[in-house]
Design an enzyme around this catalytic site. Structure first.
Site, PDB file in Angstrom:
ATOM      1  N   GLU A  37       0.837  -1.203   0.000  1.00 15.80           N
ATOM      2  CA  GLU A  37       0.000   0.000   0.000  1.00 15.80           C
ATOM      3  C   GLU A  37       0.873   1.255   0.000  1.00 15.80           C
ATOM      4  OE1 GLU A  37      -3.614   0.270   2.415  1.00 15.80           O
ATOM      5  OE2 GLU A  37      -2.776   2.071   3.314  1.00 15.80           O
ATOM      6  N   ARG A  87       7.009  33.414 -16.205  1.00 16.81           N
ATOM      7  CA  ARG A  87       6.441  34.486 -15.392  1.00 16.81           C
ATOM      8  C   ARG A  87       7.517  35.548 -15.107  1.00 16.81           C
ATOM      9  NH1 ARG A  87       2.152  37.514 -13.599  1.00 16.81           N
ATOM     10  NH2 ARG A  87       2.250  37.907 -11.334  1.00 16.81           N
ATOM     11  N   GLN A  99      17.152  34.260  -6.960  1.00 19.79           N
ATOM     12  CA  GLN A  99      17.691  33.139  -6.192  1.00 19.79           C
ATOM     13  C   GLN A  99      16.672  32.593  -5.184  1.00 19.79           C
ATOM     14  OE1 GLN A  99      21.317  33.776  -3.746  1.00 19.79           O
ATOM     15  NE2 GLN A  99      22.331  32.626  -5.370  1.00 19.79           N
TER      16      GLN A  99
END
Length: 379
Positions: A242, A268, A279
């Site tokens: 799982e 952007r 940075q």
């Protein structure tokens, strides 16, 4: 680093040609908080649900790592984390333990329909007062002739309201004993079994969650998986898979998120340059990359140990912590970099955050996993 074959790559890309169909309206499905049956049919058509199962029941006979790789592909191509989670639950909750521990009669009757997705499965383990403490669950099965009579209830059961079959983990022995748990396969319409309504939750909206109740539920002894008292062994087998299956999906989701953030940071612009040139942004993205690759290493290294049947208790716990917390961290970073657009529902970034938070809770919380590691270290 694993070198994947062309055949394994095909399993990784099973969902690629169906991605547009799968993702159409995923924001709306999340808002409706409903299970998307039409999208489930898309998953059925892909053949993904049959990947880890043997061919004699209609499966595709693939290994544990290849199945994880295929599920990573689901996470990469599908934007509906709730649907992805339900698909993982389908494979690992009923199919995997049934193939490993079920009688031939049970396999012949149920596996083909679980593999093709025409039967939806769930397993019922957690109780209101007992989550990870499975040996002390209160739901009890008492032998009565050729049947067992089960009374009790379960909580937080994924797929419960859509499931056709359940694997029930109930107590047949003394509380606290690892030999006191047994597992039964039960059809949904069996008298004495009832399912509560969908429980509203923070994320994974398209994956239903509910309570399950047993009131003098009579189940043939032949519906038991393995032998009486083998439930804890079955649970251990299932939980390893799982975690590996479900969090491989998260790896694919993280990889897609990273690529989306990189593309956004390149396009952007603020103050005359792409925001990725700052940075403060680029370091966040570098940390996302490290998180994704660290998650990948833990997942596939741990799978190798599980396949080799080596002790993997610490590895599975560490993998669960690493991937779930990486998923949460990268989702929060993506939201921060997308800024106001990330906070808007229509872009799906905020949905990623809500979905990722669940991963640090289900399948054993991060705290429970750290307890396991500490215990293995003798603490």
């Amino acid at each position: 680093m694993i070198t994947w074959t062309a055949e394994q790559q095909e399993f990784r890309d099973l969902m690629a040609p169906l991605a547009d169909e799968l993702n159409e309206g995923h924001i709306e499905w999340d808002e409706k908080e409903e299970f998307p049956y039409d999208k489930w049919k898309t998953v059925q058509r892909s053949g993904l649900l049959a990947v880890p199962f043997r061919e004699e029941w209609g499966g595709r006979g693939q290994s544990l790592p290849t199945t994880m790789y295929a599920l990573e592909g689901l996470g990469y191509h599908s934007r509906d984390a709730g649907l992805n989670f339900s698909a993982s639950t389908q494979i690992v909750s009923t199919g995997i333990p049934l193939q490993r521990f079920g009688s031939k009669a049970l396999k012949d009757r149920y596996l083909p329909r679980i593999l093709d997705g025409s039967l939806i499965g769930a397993h019922a383990i957690t109780e209101p007062d007992h989550g990870s403490d499975a040996t002390n669950i209160r739901s009890v099965a008492v032998k009565d002739g050729d049947d067992y009579v089960i009374n009790g209830s379960k909580m937080f059961i994924s797929n419960a309201t859509i499931a056709d079959v359940f694997l029930l983990y109930v107590r047949t022995g003394e509380p606290g004993s690892p030999l006191g748990i047994s597992v039964f396969l039960v059809e949904r319409d069996t008298p004495g079994l009832s399912v509560g309504p969908n429980i509203k939750k923070m994320g994974l909206h398209s994956s239903p969650l509910a309570e399950v109740f047993f009131d003098n539920l009579r189940v043939p002894a032949s519906n038991m998986l393995g032998s009486e008292g083998a439930g804890f062994l079955i649970l251990d087998y299932v939980m390893k898979r799982e975690i590996l299956f479900s969090f491989s999906i998260n790896l694919g989701e993280m990889q897609h998120r990273l690529e989306r953030v990189v593309a956004y940071a390149r396009s952007r612009e603020q103050f005359g340059q792409p925001i990725g040139k700052f940075q403060g942004v680029s370091h966040k993205i570098a940390d996302m990359k490290i998180a994704v690759e660290t998650a990948r290493k833990w997942l596939y290294d741990t799978a190798e140990k599980v396949v080799a049947n080596k002790d993997s208790t610490i590895d599975v716990a560490a993998t669960k912590i690493t991937v779930s917390e990486a998923n949460k961290a990268t989702a929060l970073t993506a939201l921060q970099i997308f800024g106001g657009y990330g906070y808007l529902t229509e872009h799906g970034i905020e949905k990623d955050v809500r979905n990722a938070l669940a991963g640090t809770i289900y399948s054993g919380t991060s705290e429970i996993q750290r307890n396991r590691i500490a215990s293995m270290l003798g603490l």
